[in-house]
Design an enzyme around this catalytic site. Structure first.
Site, PDB file in Angstrom:
ATOM      1  N   GLU A 123       7.844  12.720   6.610  1.00  0.00           N
ATOM      2  CA  GLU A 123       8.062  12.043   7.891  1.00  0.00           C
ATOM      3  C   GLU A 123       6.869  11.171   8.268  1.00  0.00           C
ATOM      4  O   GLU A 123       5.770  11.690   8.486  1.00  0.00           O
ATOM      5  CB  GLU A 123       8.291  13.078   8.997  1.00  0.00           C
ATOM      6  CG  GLU A 123       8.455  12.463  10.376  1.00  0.00           C
ATOM      7  CD  GLU A 123       8.610  13.510  11.462  1.00  0.00           C
ATOM      8  OE1 GLU A 123       9.061  13.135  12.561  1.00  0.00           O
ATOM      9  OE2 GLU A 123       8.282  14.686  11.224  1.00  0.00           O
ATOM     10  N   ASP A 180      12.395   9.476  11.882  1.00  0.00           N
ATOM     11  CA  ASP A 180      12.211   9.869  13.276  1.00  0.00           C
ATOM     12  C   ASP A 180      12.102   8.601  14.118  1.00  0.00           C
ATOM     13  O   ASP A 180      11.109   7.873  14.048  1.00  0.00           O
ATOM     14  CB  ASP A 180      10.955  10.729  13.422  1.00  0.00           C
ATOM     15  CG  ASP A 180      10.822  11.319  14.819  1.00  0.00           C
ATOM     16  OD1 ASP A 180      10.925  10.554  15.796  1.00  0.00           O
ATOM     17  OD2 ASP A 180      10.590  12.538  14.930  1.00  0.00           O
ATOM     18  N   GLU A 214      14.831  15.827  18.960  1.00  0.00           N
ATOM     19  CA  GLU A 214      13.473  16.386  18.953  1.00  0.00           C
ATOM     20  C   GLU A 214      12.688  15.734  20.086  1.00  0.00           C
ATOM     21  O   GLU A 214      11.844  14.863  19.881  1.00  0.00           O
ATOM     22  CB  GLU A 214      12.784  16.142  17.611  1.00  0.00           C
ATOM     23  CG  GLU A 214      11.482  16.935  17.484  1.00  0.00           C
ATOM     24  CD  GLU A 214      10.671  16.572  16.255  1.00  0.00           C
ATOM     25  OE1 GLU A 214      10.099  17.477  15.637  1.00  0.00           O
ATOM     26  OE2 GLU A 214      10.598  15.368  15.913  1.00  0.00           O
ATOM     27  N   GLN A 268      15.951  11.818  13.441  1.00  0.00           N
ATOM     28  CA  GLN A 268      15.589  12.453  14.709  1.00  0.00           C
ATOM     29  C   GLN A 268      15.395  11.384  15.777  1.00  0.00           C
ATOM     30  O   GLN A 268      15.180  10.211  15.459  1.00  0.00           O
ATOM     31  CB  GLN A 268      14.303  13.272  14.564  1.00  0.00           C
ATOM     32  CG  GLN A 268      14.450  14.470  13.638  1.00  0.00           C
ATOM     33  CD  GLN A 268      13.157  15.248  13.481  1.00  0.00           C
ATOM     34  OE1 GLN A 268      12.064  14.689  13.525  1.00  0.00           O
ATOM     35  NE2 GLN A 268      13.272  16.546  13.275  1.00  0.00           N
TER      36      GLN A 268
END
Length: 256
Positions: free
Chosen positions: A139, A174, A236, A200
């Site tokens: 990530e 993300d 998240e 996310q």
């Protein structure tokens, strides 16, 4: 659209097994978490069975947060710790049928030795996880929140994934981090979509619920679905209110 509750940030007032039940009651389709290791895997597995929710992923142990650690996999000289954390995560994930492990890189000088270390540990993690049918995620994390984090661009992540050539090594896309790092999220999503293992999201800049801030998720997430993303999106974010439940109106609005 389907959504996964990241229990590292949501329902944190509850023990993890109870948080899984709360996520199910709130209408989430899956769960994921950060560091579940203090809870017996059998208790988490039972909660997952009771609710029917899949566990999409867990993180490797980040090291000593008090000493400034934020992952271990790219830290030269700490390879034994990094691989122990990888082994721990894969073992725990296999016990709860989690589908992925996010291997945290850590804070480095960004040099060639750190990169070589990171890639060697990712190759190890991917090979170990493959035997259990588990994906390994990496990530990109923005340098504003975590200065010095070794992996901080989608291009860097894509190069690693492509050059290591492990089929189960995937990108954690993300949206919160990548909006801060790069922006132009849908174009970036399309560019790396074949490499993505999980998406996310959270509001930018405050990392709260996704119904405010500079990213129009009510447009972006359906566009990702139309572009071929079929898995649940990972929520998240850090709730702005006193409880997670009071901020969940976005789920119905986005699905509506």
């Amino acid at each position: 659209m389907r959504f996964s509750a990241n229990l590292g940030f949501l329902f944190t007032d509850l023990p993890l097994p109870e948080a899984i039940h709360a996520a199910h009651k709130a209408g989430f389709d899956a769960v994921e978490c950060h560091f579940p290791y203090g809870i017996p895997a059998s208790e988490v597995a039972q909660a997952l069975r009771d609710t029917g929710l899949p566990m999409l992923g867990i993180n490797t142990w980040p090291g000593d947060r008090g000493a400034g650690d934020f992952g271990l996999a790219a830290l030269v000289g700490r390879e034994d710790e990094a691989r122990a954390a990888i082994d721990q995560a894969i073992d725990y994930a296999s016990q709860i049928d989690a589908t992925a492990v996010h291997v945290m890189a850590g804070i480095t000088d960004g040099g060639a030795l750190a990169e070589t270390c990171f890639r060697a540990n990712l190759a190890y993690a991917s090979d170990q996880a493959a035997a259990h049918g588990i994906a390994i995620l990496i990530e990109p994390i923005n340098q504003r929140d975590v200065p010095g984090y070794h992996l901080s661009s989608s291009d860097h992540a894509a190069r690693i994934i492509t050059e290591l050539g492990r089929k189960n090594l995937r990108l954690m896309f993300d949206c919160y981090h990548l909006q801060i790092i790069e922006g132009d999220l849908f174009t970036r999503f399309q560019a790396v979509r074949p490499l993505i293992g999980h998406v996310q999201f959270a509001a930018v800049p405050d990392r709260g619920e996704p119904d405010a801030g500079e990213v129009n998720y009510a447009w972006l997430l359906p566009a990702m679905v139309k572009a071929g993303h079929t898995a649940p999106f990972g929520a998240e974010y850090r709730p702005r209110g006193a409880t997670t439940a009071e901020g969940l109106g976005w789920i119905g609005a986005f699905r509506g």
